[in-house]
Write an enzyme that holds these catalytic residues in place. Structure first.
Site: not given
Ligand code: GLU
Length: 501
Positions: A272-273
């Site tokens: 994820s980010k």
């Protein structure tokens, strides 16, 4: 079912194209191309709140940039248009199974919903949100799965229509009652997967505003668009049961399914980010090559039969097979991606490499010679230090005429008594050079000459020359840089330094 392999990538245009999505698209593409099939791009944009045309355009552009050219589906007419100026007419379609945007297929979904309503496999359900919440709450208390038990499932269609005509709101639900006990797929990646049909309750097909839900659209489209294989992310595995029920109820042939494992970050959590860049676009901006990204993401769960790691797109196509796709999750490793990128980058001919590097240099306002022979020489010097195209910025900056400045660190060297004589001797030697550019040997000879003329050696010799060339006493090796700098540039710099003394 047509015998030609047909595989689709079906992005939801609700953001950028992520690395995981790109890998799904790549495996879809490779599978189609490996077996002479067709690769189709369908846009799943029925989530009106989250879907945007800008995102759709960016995803299509990223797929194009990656070189995952599709045979059928939505296309951008003018790929250079500014996303902020989007209009519907910028998109077009190719293929005979369109429209390929779900938002333009609402009539089709409605027709099949009506068919299911007629056959009794679906019904109008008038339960309110509060009633559904209360049912769920009770199921939780009784330790049952939170499935809806609708009192409307056996209401006659005429009665339901009368309620609708009176202004009541209803969703259309699929009726699971009386279906077979288990649904089994032979997943192409995970092997046999068994879904007990009581895993799901009566699920929604159309929302009360008439908008269809993902599972309904997806099953109808995959069937009508004649997909033979559905290769997609693992998170959709649990949707497959609902989709199989829809296929069965409508008498459609089932495609083969394969579910790809999720990609993890270095901490083994879903990528994820928080792990850094996750969109293809970010990697493009960071100076990664599309062929390197394809190569690297191909290996996130697949491996070449002979363990080869640096592969062209054609080699990926020629060697791809689902048997070698690993059902275990792969870990995304940017260090490895960088290594793969560096390998592809260094294999490029200099003309191509320069054309890809130049936009990064221009973006930073670097001023460098336009001469192709110079560009070629400069890459010979710098490319072994480049892992990404963007790395070129720091490497070329010291020789960009727009970026010359005398740094604070130079102060000490500039205060030495002998410095002025060193730089003057340097300047004189530069101006006496017969060629526009010095060779490494010319530079070394000149340095020796300055040493004799000014009568200094060691740091009192090297540091002032370094300041005269790059404005600071430390940095890349001058024997690499000086041959890339024109005489006029070297003289102008030396003058600016002399003016400070
Ligand atoms: N639109 C779905 C997504 O973006 C893909 C669904 C599918 O491949 O079946 O996750």
């Amino acid at each position: 079912m047509s015998s030609k392999i047909r595989v689709r990538f079906a992005p939801s245009p609700t953001g950028y194209l992520h690395v995981g999505g790109a890998r799904t698209a790549l495996y879809d593409y490779l599978y189609a191309k490996r077996f002479g099939g067709e690769f189709i791009l369908r846009v799943e944009d029925t989530d009106q709140e989250r879907s945007t045309e800008e995102s759709m355009k960016m995803q299509l552009q990223d797929l194009k940039w990656l070189g995952l050219n599709w045979d059928e589906g939505v296309i951008i007419k003018d790929s250079d248009a500014d996303p902020a100026m989007l209009t519907d007419s910028e998109f077009s379609e190719i293929g005979e199974y369109g429209p390929y945007r779900q938002s333009q297929r609402l009539e089709i979904y409605k027709k099949y919903a009506d068919q299911l309503l007629e056959s009794g496999r679906a019904y109008y359900c008038f339960l309110t949100d509060e009633e559904i919440d209360a049912q769920r709450e009770q199921a939780r208390r009784e330790n049952r799965p939170p499935q809806v038990n609708s009192p409307y499932k056996n209401m006659s269609i005429d009665e339901a229509k009368a309620k609708l005509a009176a202004g009541e709101k209803a969703v259309v639900r699929f009726k699971t009652e009386g279906l077979k006990k288990d649904y089994i797929i032979e997943d192409l990646i995970r092997g046999e997967v068994k879904f007990p049909s009581d895993m799901v309750g009566d699920f929604v097909l159309l929302r009360s505003n008439g908008m269809p839900v993902y599972n309904f659209c997806c099953a109808i489209d995959d069937a009508l668009m004649k997909m033979t294989h559905v290769l997609r992310a693992e998170e959709h595995l649990s949707n497959t049961l609902r989709q199989m029920m829809i296929y069965e109820a409508l008498g459609f042939d089932l495609p083969k399914f394969g579910h790809l494992s999720i990609i993890l970050g270095p901490d083994k959590q879903k990528l994820s980010k928080r792990h850094g860049a996750t969109s293809c676009n970010e990697y493009r901006e960071k100076g990664y090559l599309p062929e390197a990204i394809l190569n690297y993401i191909a290996m996130l769960g697949w491996s070449h039969p002979e363990g080869k790691e640096i592969l062209s797109k054609q080699e990926l196509i020629d060697n791809f097979s689902l048997e070698r796709v690993n059902p275990a999750s792969a870990v995304f490793d940017e260090v490895k991606l960088k290594w793969v990128n560096a390998s592809h980058l260094r294999a490029l001919d200099h003309k191509t490499l320069w054309s890809l590097t130049e936009p990064f240099l221009k973006q930073e306002g670097l001023e460098l010679p336009e001469d192709p022979e110079w560009q070629d020489r400069s890459l010979e010097v710098f490319k072994t230090s480049m892992e990404t195209l963007k790395d070129a910025v720091d490497l070329y900056k010291p020789i960009s005429s727009a970026h010359f400045e005398i740094s604070e660190e130079a102060k000490d060297a500039l205060s030495w008594e002998s410095t002025k004589a060193v730089i003057e001797a340097w300047k004189q030697g530069v101006s006496a050079q017969p060629n526009e550019f010095m060779s490494q040997e010319d530079f070394e000879a000149l340095q020796n000459q300055v040493k004799d003329t000014a009568g200094v050696k060691g740091k009192h010799l090297f540091m002032p020359i370094r300041v005269a060339v790059i404005g600071k006493p430390h940095g890349a090796e001058l024997k690499m840089l000086v041959p890339l700098m024109a005489k006029s540039e070297l003289l102008a710099r030396a003058d600016r330094v002399l003016a400070k003394i």
